[in-house]
Motif scaffolding. Structure first.
Motif, PDB file in Angstrom:
ATOM      1  N   GLY A  46      -4.272   2.061  -6.622  1.00 55.53           N
ATOM      2  CA  GLY A  46      -3.041   2.174  -5.856  1.00 55.53           C
ATOM      3  C   GLY A  46      -1.780   1.770  -6.591  1.00 55.53           C
ATOM      4  O   GLY A  46      -0.715   1.704  -6.004  1.00 55.53           O
ATOM      5  N   HIS A  90     -12.651  -0.313   5.250  1.00 50.02           N
ATOM      6  CA  HIS A  90     -12.578   1.034   5.822  1.00 50.02           C
ATOM      7  C   HIS A  90     -13.938   1.535   6.281  1.00 50.02           C
ATOM      8  O   HIS A  90     -14.036   2.436   7.087  1.00 50.02           O
ATOM      9  CB  HIS A  90     -11.962   2.010   4.811  1.00 50.02           C
ATOM     10  N   TRP A 163      -6.695   5.045   1.231  1.00 49.60           N
ATOM     11  CA  TRP A 163      -5.639   4.905   0.230  1.00 49.60           C
ATOM     12  C   TRP A 163      -5.341   6.233  -0.469  1.00 49.60           C
ATOM     13  O   TRP A 163      -5.037   6.286  -1.651  1.00 49.60           O
ATOM     14  CB  TRP A 163      -6.000   3.817  -0.801  1.00 49.60           C
ATOM     15  N   GLN A 167     -13.310   7.556  -1.665  1.00 55.40           N
ATOM     16  CA  GLN A 167     -13.888   6.289  -2.110  1.00 55.40           C
ATOM     17  C   GLN A 167     -15.411   6.371  -2.061  1.00 55.40           C
ATOM     18  O   GLN A 167     -15.978   7.096  -1.250  1.00 55.40           O
ATOM     19  CB  GLN A 167     -13.418   5.136  -1.202  1.00 55.40           C
TER      20      GLN A 167
END
Length: 181
Positions: A46, A90, A163, A167
């Motif tokens: 990020g 998440h 994000w 992932q």
């Protein structure tokens, strides 16, 4: 993130064939700034934090918390390995589990230091909290991290988007793990 659990901290330093894993010290602050400000290090995380902000906000001894190991090579900090408990995530499958994370300075990449250090930290974890699984999350675009996760014994649980990217969530079975390297 929550505390890792009921462990004595800091442990005695952990020595591997080439590395020393230890608690953070004031002399590591410059390396912490370099690590957290590096765009290369944060390609899949990020983005880096501004150096001036880090210089202002980091404590005199950054990274001092249970489960957080400075990785030292030849007397110098080259990276950081952390085992923390995931209070939020998440993926519901990750909540409450120990979460392995690591960052290394680009000059230390490609020499197997991450595998060696993570393997040693996982060995410590198995000794102090036996029978607990560990998770690792990385972007699927980070092929090197996914390969390392496999070498450390993590197996894919799921993929999800967070994000702004896909992932990968891996799980290392309790006191399992693979060969570090």
């Amino acid at each position: 993130m929550m505390k890792i659990g009921p462990v004595a901290w800091p442990p005695e330093p952990i020595t591997t064939e080439r590395l020393l894993l230890r608690e953070s010290q004031a002399r590591d602050r410059t390396a912490f700034v370099e690590l957290l400000a590096s765009e290369r290090v944060h390609t899949y995380l990020g983005g880096a934090r501004p150096r001036a902000e880090l210089e202002r906000e980091l404590p005199d001894v950054p990274g001092r918390s249970a489960g957080s190991f400075v990785v030292e090579l030849g007397g110098e900090m080259i990276g950081l390995v952390q085992l923390r408990r995931a209070a939020e995530h998440h993926s519901p499958a990750a909540v409450g589990k120990a979460d392995l994370g690591y960052l290394f300075l680009p000059r230390a990449w490609g020499s197997g230091y991450a595998g060696e250090a993570c393997g040693a930290a996982l060995g410590w974890f198995d000794g102090v909290l036996p029978g607990e699984p560990v998770i690792l999350t990385t972007q699927t675009a980070n092929i090197r991290s996914m390969r390392l996760a496999a070498r450390l014994g993590f197996e894919e649980v799921e993929r999800f988007t967070a994000w702004g990217a896909e992932q990968w969530l891996g799980l290392r079975p309790p006191s399992g793990g693979g060969a570090a390297g």
